[in-house]
Design an enzyme around this catalytic site. Structure first.
Site, mmCIF file in Angstrom:
data_model
loop_
_atom_site.group_PDB
_atom_site.id
_atom_site.type_symbol
_atom_site.label_atom_id
_atom_site.label_comp_id
_atom_site.label_asym_id
_atom_site.label_seq_id
_atom_site.Cartn_x
_atom_site.Cartn_y
_atom_site.Cartn_z
ATOM 1 N N CYS A 121 0.823 -1.210 0.000
ATOM 2 C CA CYS A 121 0.000 0.000 0.000
ATOM 3 C C CYS A 121 0.858 1.262 0.000
ATOM 4 C CB CYS A 121 -0.872 0.044 1.253
ATOM 5 S SG CYS A 121 -1.836 -1.441 1.478
ATOM 6 N N ARG A 170 4.649 0.737 -6.203
ATOM 7 C CA ARG A 170 4.613 -0.146 -5.040
ATOM 8 C C ARG A 170 3.654 -1.321 -5.243
ATOM 9 N NH1 ARG A 170 6.599 2.281 -0.438
ATOM 10 N NH2 ARG A 170 5.169 1.226 0.950
ATOM 11 N N TRP A 193 -2.915 -2.583 -1.565
ATOM 12 C CA TRP A 193 -2.450 -3.897 -2.028
ATOM 13 C C TRP A 193 -3.050 -4.888 -1.037
ATOM 14 C CZ3 TRP A 193 0.804 -7.986 -0.462
ATOM 15 C CH2 TRP A 193 1.307 -8.784 -1.505
ATOM 16 N N ASN A 253 -1.027 1.588 5.779
ATOM 17 C CA ASN A 253 -0.126 0.648 5.114
ATOM 18 C C ASN A 253 0.444 -0.251 6.202
ATOM 19 O OD1 ASN A 253 1.886 -0.647 3.650
ATOM 20 N ND2 ASN A 253 3.313 1.056 3.836
ATOM 21 N N GLY A 254 0.398 -1.567 5.987
ATOM 22 C CA GLY A 254 0.941 -2.481 6.991
ATOM 23 C C GLY A 254 -0.109 -3.474 7.438
ATOM 24 N N GLU A 290 19.164 -14.900 -10.901
ATOM 25 C CA GLU A 290 18.573 -13.572 -11.092
ATOM 26 C C GLU A 290 17.894 -13.477 -12.460
ATOM 27 O OE1 GLU A 290 17.647 -11.308 -9.400
ATOM 28 O OE2 GLU A 290 17.505 -9.537 -10.667
ATOM 29 N N LYS A 347 13.933 -12.618 -12.932
ATOM 30 C CA LYS A 347 13.520 -11.464 -13.749
ATOM 31 C C LYS A 347 12.472 -11.884 -14.771
ATOM 32 C CE LYS A 347 14.537 -8.980 -12.115
ATOM 33 N NZ LYS A 347 15.041 -8.442 -10.898
ATOM 34 N N GLU A 354 9.029 -12.872 -13.058
ATOM 35 C CA GLU A 354 8.189 -11.851 -12.436
ATOM 36 C C GLU A 354 7.505 -10.938 -13.443
ATOM 37 O OE1 GLU A 354 11.922 -9.169 -10.719
ATOM 38 O OE2 GLU A 354 10.068 -9.203 -9.607
ATOM 39 N N HIS A 363 20.954 -35.085 -12.720
ATOM 40 C CA HIS A 363 20.452 -35.756 -11.517
ATOM 41 C C HIS A 363 18.934 -35.645 -11.392
ATOM 42 C CE1 HIS A 363 24.544 -36.499 -10.359
ATOM 43 N NE2 HIS A 363 24.816 -35.239 -10.669
ATOM 44 N N LYS A 404 6.555 -3.414 -4.959
ATOM 45 C CA LYS A 404 7.968 -3.041 -4.993
ATOM 46 C C LYS A 404 8.622 -3.232 -3.635
ATOM 47 C CE LYS A 404 11.700 -1.224 -6.750
ATOM 48 N NZ LYS A 404 12.507 -2.138 -7.592
HETATM 49 C C1 AGP Z 1 13.135 -8.087 -7.681
HETATM 50 O O1 AGP Z 1 12.913 -7.837 -9.010
HETATM 51 C C2 AGP Z 1 11.961 -8.142 -6.831
HETATM 52 N N1 AGP Z 1 11.144 -7.025 -6.993
HETATM 53 C C3 AGP Z 1 12.174 -8.617 -5.405
HETATM 54 O O2 AGP Z 1 12.716 -9.881 -5.473
HETATM 55 C C4 AGP Z 1 13.045 -7.750 -4.454
HETATM 56 O O3 AGP Z 1 14.380 -7.795 -4.843
HETATM 57 C C5 AGP Z 1 12.876 -8.270 -3.014
HETATM 58 O O4 AGP Z 1 11.538 -8.132 -2.648
HETATM 59 C C6 AGP Z 1 13.760 -7.566 -2.022
HETATM 60 O O5 AGP Z 1 13.476 -6.202 -1.940
HETATM 61 P P1 AGP Z 1 14.460 -5.217 -1.235
HETATM 62 O O6 AGP Z 1 15.747 -5.222 -2.004
HETATM 63 O O7 AGP Z 1 13.776 -3.884 -1.283
HETATM 64 O O8 AGP Z 1 14.678 -5.699 0.158
#
Ligand code: AGP
Length: 607
Positions: free
Chosen positions: A2, A27, A75, A99-100, A480, A484, A487, A503, A602
């Site tokens: 949020c 976010r 969210w 938020n939270g 990574e 990428k 997501e 294996h 985010k």
């Molecule tokens: C990466 O593309 C993601 N959005 C996610 O994995 C992110 O790296 C993870 O949530 C950690 O976030 P932070 O670096 O803000 O702690």
């Protein structure tokens, strides 16, 4: 997660709130709403959907006109996305955005129900509004302070009281919140980009502190209602940094910003040709004394830690464990005095990473935070701190933040190896010279591989599933690449240590299944090529990423993406570029919302 905003000032409040919320869209959210005082009455507009839906609704039903209000992008956590569950929520006299998570909301809700309070939403937030209303006897500060004692969990709240039409209150525990200050106007916001179009000046608000925003300015109080003073901060980046700047998406803009981000991050930490991390309180003596290193993080940041592990162990010969933050806390980690726990986080607000750090501190380890967001919780609470200087990262899919996290991992590994006497000064100086070449080589990579990555993207759109394979550093990197792609393109993929395929996983290979093989490590090249042949001979469509000097037959893979050559240990910083671009162009070809992928936020501020 949020986003919350609030405003007191001379401008049209609805416009300010919607515009500020637009800057928090990154976010992630599923509904939006605002509450504004119009003729001293609170008028609420809210809806499931995007901010554009909220604006359309306000065009149809009338926009609240006024100068004081609060706003929210939701969210969903408690209760599905719907108009009713959207914020703001009202309980009698009190309207809030949140938020939270309120952890004890069920118990509080039961108590309120026993007092005949009726609820209309499924949210934990409405409980706070009703609780504030129940105890409200005309003094907002006193009420907020009382309710703060009763609720558990993490939250940032924007609160307005119907009989105080010139004031916005804010309360923070754990979840991010800043207070912006312009000329004759004040703001609350979950993050700095929300206010940058109006002001660069802001205050950080600590846990359990309350802010009161009025036309007279802003006042701060601790949880016992004692006034407190704060130091004004100034954002060192402006609106341009938080805008797309001519690029179609933030993600591609941020990918292209990587050379500059690396320079900003490494150059201030190089002194006389040697790594110098003394600004974060790390001394050579302290480095010599660390017995074990643990790297704890989530997602992309954890993947940067995986590369860090390979590099630190190779150069400094210190054992490194990499932990997923959400697992770390619950597995009774064997750490204590003499250990160093490194927490990597772009946002500095990731709940799992933050609680892992607090646990590490409790167990007696020293904590070092590698963080991008200035003044964030993790940055403030770690024993030692290294800021990465990526600038604001808006796209949910992290790219430039990963790159600068890698940069710091290398600087740290070089300095540690030198302190431990595992490399000589001249070897260290050579590593630093090589690292300084990286920004230019990343720029070169960016200008060379776009066509191939676009082509790869158009090939991958029909795939249901694919594999990334690599060995050593290439394996760490391929994790990574796989994340990428997943997501933002929504295509299932896994990264595998190439040697592990036989294996079990090789049974997945069928005719045409894409396999992205990363092979930048000379010593492992022969073995990697054998693995590539194994999957190719079983029908895989192989995309090989290797350096420009790599000698392989044209028929080894279906597509070969060649990248510039640099010192081998630094190759992940170049090889990640085509992996980022492949993910980007695949998502683009599928017509996905590249910057705001479904279900993702985010900054993940809840566990
Ligand atoms: C990466 O593309 C993601 N959005 C996610 O994995 C992110 O790296 C993870 O949530 C950690 O976030 P932070 O670096 O803000 O702690």
């Amino acid at each position: 997660m949020c986003g919350i905003v609030g405003y007191v000032g001379h401008r049209d409040c609805s416009d300010v709130l919607v515009s500020a919320l637009t800057r928090l869209e990154y976010r992630g959210y599923d509904s939006a709403g605002i509450a504004v005082f119009e003729d001293d009455k609170i008028k609420v507009a809210k809806t499931q959907g995007r901010l554009a839906d909220l604006s359309a609704k306000m065009r149809e039903e009338g926009k609240p006109h006024g100068h004081v209000g609060i706003g929210h992008t939701r969210w969903a956590t408690h209760g599905k996305p719907s108009d009713i569950n959207s914020h703001p929520h009202t309980g009698g006299n009190v309207t809030v955005v949140h938020n939270g998570i309120i952890e004890n909301y069920i118990e509080l809700k039961e108590m309120l129900k026993r007092k005949n309070v009726e609820f209309c939403s499924d949210t934990d937030t409405e409980v706070v509004a009703q609780l504030l209303n129940l105890y409200y006897k005309g003094d907002p500060l006193e009420t907020i302070s009382k309710v703060e004692d009763m609720v558990t969990g993490s939250f940032a709240l924007g609160i307005i009281f119907a009989d105080h039409p010139d004031t916005v209150y804010a309360l923070r525990r754990e979840s991010p919140l800043i207070i912006g200050v312009g000329k004759d106007e004040t703001f609350i916001a979950s993050d700095v980009p929300a206010i940058l179009q109006y002001t660069k000046k802001y205050y950080l608000i600590n846990h359990n502190e309350i802010a009161k925003l009025s036309f007279d300015g802003v006042e701060f109080y601790d949880r016992y209602m004692n006034p407190i003073t704060k130091e004004l901060q100034e954002a060192d980046w402006d609106m341009d940094a938080a805008e797309k700047g001519g690029f179609p998406h933030f993600m591609i803009k941020e990918i292209n910003e990587q050379p500059e981000s690396i320079k900003r991050t490494i150059l201030p930490r190089i002194y006389n040709g040697m790594p110098d991390l003394s600004e974060c309180g790390i001394t050579a003596e302290a480095l010599r004394n660390f017995k074990n290193i643990h790297i704890v993080a989530c997602g992309t940041a954890m993947h940067a830690g995986m590369v860090g592990k390979y590099v630190i162990e190779k150069l400094a010969k210190v054992p490194v464990n990499v932990d997923i933050a959400s697992e770390f806390k619950y597995r009774e980690p064997l750490i204590g005095e003499g250990d160093l726990v490194i927490i990597i986080s772009q946002s500095g607000e990731t709940a799992d990473s933050k609680s892992a750090m607090l646990l590490a501190k409790k167990l007696g380890a020293k904590t070092l935070a590698i963080v991008n967001a200035k003044g964030s919780s993790i940055a403030r609470e770690a024993d030692m701190l290294i800021y990465t200087h990526a600038g604001p990262e808006i796209a949910v899919a992290s790219t430039k933040a990963y790159m600068v996290q890698l940069s710091v991992m290398y600087l740290f590994a070089f300095e540690l190896a030198l302190a431990k006497g595992k490399i000589t000064e001249s070897e260290c100086a050579k590593y630093i010279t090589d690292l300084q070449e990286v920004p230019e080589k990343v720029a070169e990579t960016l200008s060379h591989v776009v066509d191939e990555c676009q082509h790869a993207g158009s090939t991958l759109i029909t795939a249901d599933s694919l594999l990334y394979i690599g060995r050593g550093l290439d394996y760490a990197l391929s994790m990574e690449g796989s994340l990428k792609l997943k997501e933002i393109s929504y295509i299932h993929s896994e990264s595998y240590a190439a040697g592990e395929l036989k294996h079990g996983t090789i049974s997945l290979i069928t005719e045409g299944m894409p396999v992205i093989a990363v092979a930048t490590q000379n010593a492992l090249l022969e073995k990697m090529i054998s693995n590539v042949k194994e999957v190719k001979s079983r029908g895989a469509y192989v995309i090989l990423v290797c350096d420009e000097e790599c000698v392989v037959g044209a028929d080894i893979a279906d597509d070969i993406i060649k990248i510039p050559k640099i010192s081998e240990i630094l190759m992940p910083m170049l090889a990640v570029v085509p992996l980022q671009l492949i993910a980007y162009y695949t998502a683009l070809a599928k017509g996905n919302d590249v910057d705001k992928p479904r279900n993702l936020a985010k900054s993940v501020t809840v566990e």
